[in-house]
Design a protein around this motif. Structure first.
Motif, short mmCIF file in Angstrom:
data_model
loop_
_atom_site.label_atom_id
_atom_site.label_comp_id
_atom_site.label_asym_id
_atom_site.label_seq_id
_atom_site.Cartn_x
_atom_site.Cartn_y
_atom_site.Cartn_z
N UNK A 611 2.97 5.80 25.17
CA UNK A 611 4.15 5.74 24.62
C UNK A 611 2.30 5.53 22.56
N UNK A 612 2.42 6.47 21.59
CA UNK A 612 1.81 6.35 20.71
C UNK A 612 1.96 5.39 19.80
N UNK A 613 0.76 4.57 19.43
CA UNK A 613 1.25 3.56 18.05
C UNK A 613 0.76 4.17 16.90
N UNK A 614 1.41 4.26 15.51
CA UNK A 614 0.68 4.14 14.37
C UNK A 614 1.47 3.82 13.16
N UNK A 615 0.32 4.28 12.10
CA UNK A 615 0.93 3.43 11.02
C UNK A 615 2.11 3.56 10.18
N UNK A 616 2.93 3.38 10.09
CA UNK A 616 4.12 3.84 8.97
C UNK A 616 3.92 4.76 8.41
N UNK A 617 4.69 5.54 8.31
CA UNK A 617 4.78 6.54 7.55
C UNK A 617 4.74 6.11 5.88
N UNK A 895 -6.07 -0.46 0.82
CA UNK A 895 -6.11 -2.03 1.23
C UNK A 895 -5.42 -2.67 2.10
N UNK A 896 -4.45 -1.90 2.73
CA UNK A 896 -3.17 -3.17 2.29
C UNK A 896 -2.26 -2.15 3.61
N UNK A 897 -2.47 -0.81 3.85
CA UNK A 897 -1.59 0.01 4.50
C UNK A 897 -1.70 1.34 5.04
N UNK A 898 -1.22 2.00 5.51
CA UNK A 898 -1.86 3.60 5.91
C UNK A 898 -2.35 3.36 7.30
N UNK A 899 -3.22 2.88 8.02
CA UNK A 899 -3.47 3.07 8.76
C UNK A 899 -3.89 1.41 9.21
N UNK A 900 -4.03 1.79 11.29
CA UNK A 900 -4.09 0.51 12.05
C UNK A 900 -5.73 -0.02 12.06
N UNK A 901 -5.37 -1.45 10.93
CA UNK A 901 -6.54 -2.17 11.01
C UNK A 901 -6.22 -3.52 11.55
N UNK A 902 -7.49 -4.06 11.74
CA UNK A 902 -7.27 -6.04 11.65
C UNK A 902 -7.10 -5.78 10.04
N UNK A 903 -5.99 -6.73 9.48
CA UNK A 903 -6.25 -7.63 8.78
C UNK A 903 -5.37 -6.86 7.47
N UNK A 904 -4.79 -5.08 8.31
CA UNK A 904 -3.60 -4.79 7.42
C UNK A 904 -1.89 -5.01 7.83
N UNK A 905 -1.58 -4.97 7.07
CA UNK A 905 0.29 -4.85 6.81
C UNK A 905 0.63 -4.58 8.39
N UNK A 923 11.15 4.29 18.72
CA UNK A 923 11.33 3.70 19.18
C UNK A 923 11.96 2.49 18.48
N UNK A 924 10.28 2.08 17.86
CA UNK A 924 10.61 0.72 16.88
C UNK A 924 9.92 1.10 15.85
N UNK A 925 10.65 1.10 14.61
CA UNK A 925 9.78 0.51 12.85
C UNK A 925 9.05 -0.88 12.63
N UNK A 926 8.24 -1.41 12.75
CA UNK A 926 8.25 -2.63 12.02
C UNK A 926 7.50 -2.04 10.47
N UNK A 927 7.85 -3.26 9.11
CA UNK A 927 7.68 -3.73 8.62
C UNK A 927 7.10 -5.17 7.77
N UNK A 928 5.84 -5.29 7.92
CA UNK A 928 5.20 -6.34 7.82
C UNK A 928 5.66 -7.45 8.66
N UNK A 929 5.32 -7.06 9.92
CA UNK A 929 5.73 -7.44 11.38
C UNK A 929 6.90 -7.69 11.94
N UNK A 930 7.99 -7.42 11.05
CA UNK A 930 9.35 -7.42 11.44
C UNK A 930 9.86 -6.37 11.75
N UNK A 931 11.11 -6.04 13.01
CA UNK A 931 11.21 -4.64 12.82
C UNK A 931 12.61 -4.56 12.47
N UNK A 932 12.85 -3.44 11.38
CA UNK A 932 13.25 -2.99 10.96
C UNK A 932 13.89 -1.85 11.62
#
Length: 982
Positions: A611-617, A895-905, A923-932
């Motif tokens: 499967x593929x894990x990305x930053x949220x659109x 600086x907060x979101x848009x990519x997968x980088x340590x320290x980001x949301x 299959x799963x969409x997370x916002x601030x670490x919660x599965x919405x």
């Protein structure tokens, strides 16, 4: 008889109590009536919590002298024995238009929208009318007063229900025997506001809820400025606001979201409104409590839908079905949460329906004490009149009800309503209650008679053996008339008699053959109606409240989790590119580790192999989750903000999450050159609006160019601008004014705060960024030149379908682009659009994002990004950045979101397939670490929704079968906004 004569004498004389004592007496020699009236042996509700059994209420001159167990009764007293009866304070309605004619919308034809005020010497906006006074519009309405008195009301607080700032109210005692000299208790009882424009004024602004909110903010700011003596001209509206600022302030919100918005306006100006609620506050009770407001609650619970036809049943949404089921919870939940509220008959279909809904609220758990408080002591307290109305304390007005028993029981009879010591008879207090079961033998045949209904309006059922007969009854002035027929209506029996005792009924009888005789019906059972009462008192099954309280809402708001994704293909949207077989650890809402063979401790482990894990659109340009999209009343609406109109119940939030979208910029539409301020949100389904909006949110505003702003497609010929040249002049004018305003503000000199100019100044100072709706290259060039002239830069051109023509100039200016992948030819100004637009701008070094502007396209932005690979040969990674890190950069959130980088949301999406593929599913969409969004949970929700709908439909069918009123199903299509929605 002697007692009746005494009472009549008292009532005749009491009319003179209300003649003002300094008037000359030219109608003969009459002395003032100072007699007392004592009501003895009654159950007296002095207040809802102070109850006296077998007490005495003593009144004189329209006031309460004393209520107690032992009351010294003076010699000059008329005594009325109320054994077995109850006395309650009369009800108070503090949100009424009693005696004030409802404004009628004038007939208009043609293009009549006015962009300028019509009044001189008043506020610049015609919908602000605080100078209006209810007392000047008031005329006592005897017919309406009778209806209110029969419903138990003794005092109403009335006002002109028109406009945003509506002026003052008038407090009226419903004393039909009196005059305005005594029944007007307060001619400036409160000051009123609403979110509704005047129906009689035609000034175009505001056209939206956000415009109304901005207008109120500016109004209060202007009031403060005017109070300091800074204005050089007279403004009677602002003077009225200042004069009335210490009155009770009442705001008609009529919706749980609007309640919070009204309270926010009040808090900003040091005002605590009493808020007219909408009845849906149970859905958001914690935030409602946090306002600290007192609420005025209409009781207009909806009827069940007639869902007998399965096709028509499909028109009714689960949201509406739930509202029917859950709305009567609001009073109980308010009471349980310590929220002070009063009831109003406002918006009720009838007084009978109002009483029915009070009793319905009681079956849903509201205590009778709280119900009585909501009709008496609480409205009195809101108005600051507790010493005069709402109770039977010494010194208060003699406003009270005499009933046969518990006022909240269905079969209780209201006999009399006394207001200021003046009596209104609702039902004869000496009325005999003939209800019960009787046996009748006549002409050799036995009949069973059952009399039910209300004591004053009885109903009759007559049976011969087990056969129910057609029967009629009337009962008035102790005379009873009953008729019934047998043998399929061929034989008719008629009975008439004077009722002297309720143990038996007797009188004259006319048989079917015409012979006359006597009848005697003997009572066999007293009336109880227990079975029906118990059925009505039984609390119905109440469906659970979800967040939000519509289909696909959650039973609880998703919480942050510690999650370890194992062996995923990770699209970082960073220089690291795409990482194979990589683990990502999420903790406390952040991306904490990225690597291989990570140990997450007690984390929930998700096998992401294959499967593929990305930053949220991130959707840079969307109009979902809004209650309004355009404030079209002026050519600039910089003062409005979309944060005031975030719609947390928009189903498109959930659908976007299902499409992998985690953030969006909610933009104003393109009805005017300078639009409103943006709301940038995280799609936290079920959360409040304030919890969705980014904390420390970057400041943005929508500008627009082209056909929409010059009103090419909506036929206005009275608002400037009408041409593209005019649009340029609007910008130059506003920026010059903003520059001068900012200079004055920074000079330290006195100035009038102007929210619109504040926003323009923020743009000039680089504190607010422009996202501009654009199509034609000539206008794109124009706006960049205007910005250069005033020494700032445009942040983003959105749509920008001719960007490929001016990409080099855009790069030089430093502006980004947010565009469609392949839209063209949907209106004239996009005739030159090409699908290679994004790739060409990208090749020139411009930050390019792909946006939706459309609630349907936003659910598949991953596929829209995939098109850029085809049209222009952009790499897959760069195309993916166009819906993740690039829009984050345009929104100053990278600086907060848009990519997968340590320290980001931890705004992440787990895809079933390559994210640019048409086969990929979130299959799963997370916002601030919660599965919405969870695709497996979604399947369960679909099943639960179908089950709940079926259960609610069954309950509604039972309502219909039980003879309860129903409403016809109707399809309610919710408007889906886009740029030019008005």
């Amino acid at each position: 008889m002697k007692m009746r004569l005494l009472v009549l004498t008292f009532l005749w004389c009491s009319s003179y109590l209300f003649a003002q004592d300094y008037f000359p007496k030219n109608d003969g020699v009459k002395s003032k009536n100072n007699n007392y009236t004592a009501f003895t042996n009654a159950k007296i509700y002095v207040t809802p919590t102070q109850i006296i059994e077998n007490g005495t209420l003593l009144i004189q001159n329209g006031k309460v002298v004393q209520a107690g167990k032992t009351v010294m009764v003076p010699k000059n007293t008329v005594t009325i024995d109320l054994s077995g009866k109850s006395i309650y304070p009369s009800f108070i309605d503090i949100y009424s238009d009693f005696g004030i004619e409802k404004p009628k919308r004038p007939s208009r034809s043609g293009r009549t929208a006015s962009y300028e005020p019509t009044r001189e010497g008043f506020y610049w906006n015609d919908h602000i009318m605080p100078e209006k006074n209810g007392i000047t519009e008031f005329k006592y309405d005897t017919k309406k007063a009778k209806e209110l008195l029969e419903a138990g009301f003794g005092v109403v607080n009335s006002h002109l229900q028109d406009g945003i700032a509506r002026g003052t109210g008038v407090l009226i005692a419903l004393n039909t025997d009196g005059t305005d000299a005594n029944r007007v208790l307060d001619d400036k009882s409160a000051q009123y506001f609403s979110f509704e424009r005047s129906v009689i004024k035609n000034q175009s602004y505001p056209t939206s809820l956000m415009g109304t909110t901005a207008l109120l903010r500016q109004m209060y700011s202007d009031m403060s400025w005017y109070a300091q003596g800074k204005s050089e001209t007279k403004d009677r509206s602002l003077e009225a606001l200042i004069a009335n600022k210490n009155l009770v302030q009442i705001f008609e919100a009529k919706d749980k979201g609007n309640d919070l918005l009204a309270d926010k306006i009040g808090d900003a100006n040091g005002i605590q409104y009493a808020i007219v609620a909408g009845g849906d506050e149970y859905e958001n009770i914690a935030d409602i409590k946090a306002t600290g407001a007192q609420y005025i609650l209409p009781l207009n619970f909806p009827d069940a839908y007639d869902v007998a036809n399965p096709y028509q049943a499909g028109y009714v949404s689960l949201e509406d079905m739930r509202y029917w089921n859950q709305a009567p919870l609001t009073p109980k939940m308010m009471a349980d949460n310590g929220i002070s509220f009063s009831f109003t008959i406002h918006d009720s279909k009838s007084s009978a329906k109002f009483k029915e809904n009070i009793m319905k609220a009681i079956t849903y758990g509201l205590s009778k004490t709280k119900a009585l408080e909501a009709l008496t002591t609480v409205p009195a307290a809101i108005l600051g009149k507790s010493s005069k109305i709402g109770s039977l304390q010494t010194g208060s007005y003699a406003n009270f009800l005499i009933t046969s028993g518990d006022i909240f029981e269905k079969n209780t009879t209201l006999y009399e309503n006394w207001v200021q010591g003046s009596k209104t008879i609702v039902n004869d207090i000496n009325l005999k209650d003939i209800r019960g079961d009787y046996s009748l033998n006549t002409d050799g045949t036995a009949f069973a008679i059952s009399i039910t209904g209300e004591a004053s309006k009885p109903k009759v059922d007559i049976k011969q053996d087990t056969v129910k007969l057609k029967a009629k009854i009337s009962f008035a002035n102790d005379w009873l008339d009953v008729s019934f027929s047998t043998d399929e209506g061929k034989k008719i029996y008629r009975m008439t008699g004077l009722v002297t005792t309720t143990d038996e009924l007797s009188g004259r009888l006319i048989l079917p053959n015409g012979k006359e005789g006597n009848f005697k019906a003997t009572k066999t059972k007293s009336f109880e109606d227990k079975e029906k009462d118990e059925k009505e008192k039984k609390t119905p099954k109440i469906m659970p409240i979800t967040y939000p309280n519509i289909g696909y809402g959650y039973t609880s708001i998703p919480q942050q989790e510690t999650i370890l994704f194992k062996n995923a293909t990770v699209w970082t949207s960073e220089d690291a590119g795409v990482l194979k077989n990589t683990d990502v650890l999420v903790k406390n809402g952040k991306i904490t580790k990225i690597g291989t063979n990570l140990n997450g401790g007690s984390a929930k482990v998700i096998d992401a192999t294959g499967k593929h894990l990305t930053a949220g659109i991130i959707d840079e340009h969307t109009h979902i989750a809004l209650l309004d999209v355009n404030e079209a009343g002026q050519n600039s609406s910089a003062e409005v903000t979309m944060e005031d109109v975030v719609n947390i119940e928009d189903m498109n939030i959930y659908r976007n999450l299902a499409g992998g979208v985690t953030s969006g910029q909610l933009l104003h539409g393109s009805a005017n050159p300078i639009g409103g301020r943006s709301a940038i949100i995280k799609l936290k389904w079920g959360e409040s609006a304030k919890n969705m909006i980014y904390d420390n949110s970057p400041k943005f505003i929508k500008f627009a160019l082209g056909e929409n702003v010059k009103q090419s497609n909506w036929g206005s010929f009275s608002r400037f601008p009408q041409t593209r040249m005019g649009v340029e002049q609007v910008y130059i004018n506003y920026f010059q004014r903003g520059k001068e305003y900012d200079a004055l503000k920074k000079s330290g000199k006195s100035y009038r705060y102007d929210e619109e100019m504040e926003v323009i100044a923020e743009i000039l100072n680089g504190e607010r960024f422009i996202s501009c709706h654009s199509y034609v290259q000539s206008e794109i060039n124009m706006l960049m030149k205007v910005a250069d002239k005033f020494n700032f830069r445009i942040n983003t051109f959105t749509h920008i379908l001719e960007g490929y023509k001016v990409a080099d100039k855009m790069k030089e200016h430093g502006v980004g682009a947010s565009t469609f992948s392949d839209w063209w030819a949907y209106k004239y100004e996009v005739n030159d659009a090409i699908p290679y637009n994004a790739a060409i701008m990208h090749s020139q070094g411009i930050t390019v994002a792909i946006n939706s502007d459309d609630r349907e396209m936003s659910r598949r932005l991953n596929q829209e990004a995939g098109k850029i690979v085809k049209y222009g040969g952009v790499s897959e990674e760069e195309a993916w950045k166009m819906v993740t890190i690039n829009p984050a950069k345009l929104l100053h959130l990278d600086d907060r979101t848009g990519s997968i980088k340590e320290g980001k949301d931890a705004d992440l999406v787990l895809w079933s397939d390559h994210p640019l593929s048409v086969y990929a599913k979130s299959e799963k969409t997370l916002v601030d670490g919660a599965v919405y969004f969870d695709i497996e949970k979604d399947k369960l929700q679909r099943e639960a929704i179908a089950k709940e709908r079926n259960e609610l439909i069954t309950m509604m069918l039972l309502e219909k079968e039980g003879g309860k009123p129903t409403q016809k199903p109707s399809k309610k299509d919710k408007e889906e906004f886009n740029c030019d929605s008005l």
